[in-house]
Structure formats: structure tokens, C-alpha cells
Design an enzyme around this catalytic site. Structure first.
Site, mmCIF file in Angstrom:
data_model
loop_
_atom_site.group_PDB
_atom_site.id
_atom_site.type_symbol
_atom_site.label_atom_id
_atom_site.label_comp_id
_atom_site.label_asym_id
_atom_site.label_seq_id
_atom_site.Cartn_x
_atom_site.Cartn_y
_atom_site.Cartn_z
ATOM 1 N N PRO A 89 0.826 -1.219 0.000
ATOM 2 C CA PRO A 89 0.000 0.000 0.000
ATOM 3 C C PRO A 89 0.858 1.266 0.000
ATOM 4 O O PRO A 89 0.360 2.339 -0.322
ATOM 5 C CB PRO A 89 -0.832 -0.120 1.286
ATOM 6 N N GLU A 116 3.473 -6.879 8.398
ATOM 7 C CA GLU A 116 3.757 -5.446 8.244
ATOM 8 C C GLU A 116 4.671 -5.157 7.055
ATOM 9 O O GLU A 116 5.055 -4.014 6.830
ATOM 10 C CB GLU A 116 4.402 -4.894 9.526
#
Ligand code: ADE
Length: 270
Positions: A89, A116
Site C-alpha cells: 500500500p 507489516e
């Protein structure tokens, strides 16, 4: 084109066996190889993640399995370097322009992350040798990059020579480079001519190519103005004809002093 995907969920990539991508593979236009990242772990739990340095929530993917996996993929390749695509992202937006660029590369390697993300040193290491793209498919956060790999692969595969039956099929795509650049594709219709008392626009039956083309362009402008006003804001007034200008004015857009189209804002006196 060759595509390698290194993932901890090889089953997630099953859709690459069907539909357009599956057919392109069956026809030998696309060589897709999916690899399980855990093959390059050496402990009994096949550990691929660890806690982040500096603290914080979640886990980070360890660099060693990624390094070994990418080296192994590279080693069973030709004498050229692949392009590494890392869905994240925090990457640059995936656009049709980037799809076209990637479709011209002979070899893509995807590294979809979970948790993550991947230890940053992996990107830094391979960026020294390979072309690396960190790519986001939209402003939302998925549980991992695998869905993004499916999206990017399909957008790229349909651009490969011979994959779509009709070479004109992507000429009028929304975002296709060319005359309709930066306009969304308008509505389309097929038979029957009457369905639930809904007729199709008369002009499409006229057989008049000029009028059909004009109507399509108007529809594209209407849809773009409604759904993607940012594309109208960015459009170059030089590509607009008299008709386009009149339509945009009718829809409340004005040509501003900087020669771009902006939405008409009511003045204080009104
Ligand atoms: N991984 C998680 N979210 C993503 C996104 N929006 N684009 C690409 N990869 C992702």
C-alpha cells in the site's frame, strides 16, 4: 513473458490457472511459476517473520528467506535480470500506464508481503541489480499482496501480443493511451434491442459511424465527469473539440485561466 511469484500462500494464486491468464499459459504465451517462500527457511517451524526493530505492532518478514528465494528464482532464469514487483500500500499507484510498461518486460518476479511488510534491506539489496517497482493497487490495505499480484498479472497479461483475440480490444479501454486518453469508457449494449421495456440508444442503430463515435465520446465525458472529476481537472484542453467544450460547460465545467478545465464555482454574488 515469464512471471515468478514467491509467496507463503501458493494456493492463493490458483486463479492464475483459469480464464484469460490460464488460457495464455496454456497457449504458451505466459510462463507462470509459483514458489512457496517457506522452502527457503531452515528451522523446524519454517519461520518467515519476526518482531520489528524499534517496537510496534505486527511482524516483519525476515530478509534471509526472501534473499535465498529471489536468488534461486534468478538462478533458474535466463541471462537477463528480472523486474521485481513488490505490491505494497506504500508503493506508487498501479495504473494502465504501468501495466503497459510491465507488459513490455520479458520477466517479472512478484514478492507479495504479509504482515507489516518485508525487511527493507531486501528492496535495497535487489534495487542495486534489478529494476524494482513497489506498487499499490489502491488506497486501502489488504491482508497481503497476493490479491494485488492477481490484479497486476491480469492487467499485464491481457496486453501481451496474442492474448486477446481482437487486437483492437484494448484500444477503447478506460485509461488506454490514444484519442480517448484519460476518459472512462462509456456504456455498452448488446441484443436484444428491447429488454424489460428498455430500449437501446437510437444512435447505436443508426449505422452512422460519425454520430456513434460522437455519442460514445459524449458518454465517456459524462461518465468521467460523474465518477472521476479528477481526470477532467487534469485533461489537456488541446485535446478537446468544440463539442467536448460545450458538453463540459453544460456539465458545469469551465475553462480556467490556466487553460485547464475546472468545475464552475458559484461566485459570492450569486
Ligand atoms: N498489500 C496490502 N495492501 C495493498 C495494496 N493496496 N496494494 C498493493 N499491495 C497491498
Amino acid at each position: 513473458m515469464r512471471i515468478d511469484v514467491v509467496t507463503i500462500f501458493p494456493e492463493y494464486l490458483e486463479p492464475l490457472n483459469i480464464s484469460l491468464v490460464g488460457k495464455a499459459r496454456a497457449r504458451g504465451l505466459l510462463d507462470v511459476r509459483v514458489h512457496d517462500l517457506r522452502e527457503w527457511t531452515h528451522d523446524k517451524h519454517n519461520t518467515i517473520d519476526d518482531t520489528p526493530y524499534g517496537g510496534g505492532p505486527g511482524m516483519v518478514m525476515k530478509p534471509e528467506p526472501w534473499g535465498e528465494a529471489l536468488d534461486a528464482v534468478r538462478a533458474c532464469g535466463e541471462d537477463r535480470e528480472p523486474v521485481l514487483v513488490i505490491p505494497t500500500p506504500s508503493g506508487r499507484p498501479f495504473t494502465q500506464e504501468l501495466a503497459v510498461e510491465l507488459s513490455q518486460r520479458p520477466w517479472l518476479v512478484f514478492a507479495p508481503a504479509r504482515y507489516e511488510g518485508i525487511d527493507r534491506r531486501v528492496v535495497d539489496e535487489y534495487a542495486e541489480r534489478w529494476e524494482v517497482h513497489e506498487v499499490s493497487i489502491g488506497d486501502y490495505v489488504l491482508a497481503g499482496g497476493e490479491a494485488a499480484v492477481l490484479v497486476i498479472t491480469e492487467a499485464v497479461a491481457r496486453l501481451l501480443p496474442g492474448v486477446l483475440g481482437n487486437v483492437d480490444s484494448h484500444r477503447d479501454d478506460s485509461f488506454a493511451p490514444g484519442a480517448m486518453a484519460d476518459l472512462l469508457e462509456g456504456p455498452v449494449y448488446t441484443k436484444p434491442p428491447l429488454w424489460r421495456e428498455r430500449a437501446i440508444p437510437e444512435v447505436l442503430l443508426s449505422g452512422h459511424h460519425g454520430r456513434v463515435a460522437r455519442w460514445r465520446r459524449d458518454q465517456a465525458f459524462r461518465r468521467t465527469a460523474a465518477n472521476r472529476p479528477d481526470l477532467i481537472e487534469r485533461c489537456d484542453p488541446a485535446v478537446l473539440d468544440k463539442n467536448d467544450r460545450a458538453l463540459l460547460a453544460e456539465l458545469g465545467w469551465t475553462e480556467r485561466a490556466d487553460k485547464r478545465f475546472g468545475r464552475a464555482v458559484p461566485s459570492m454574488e450569486e
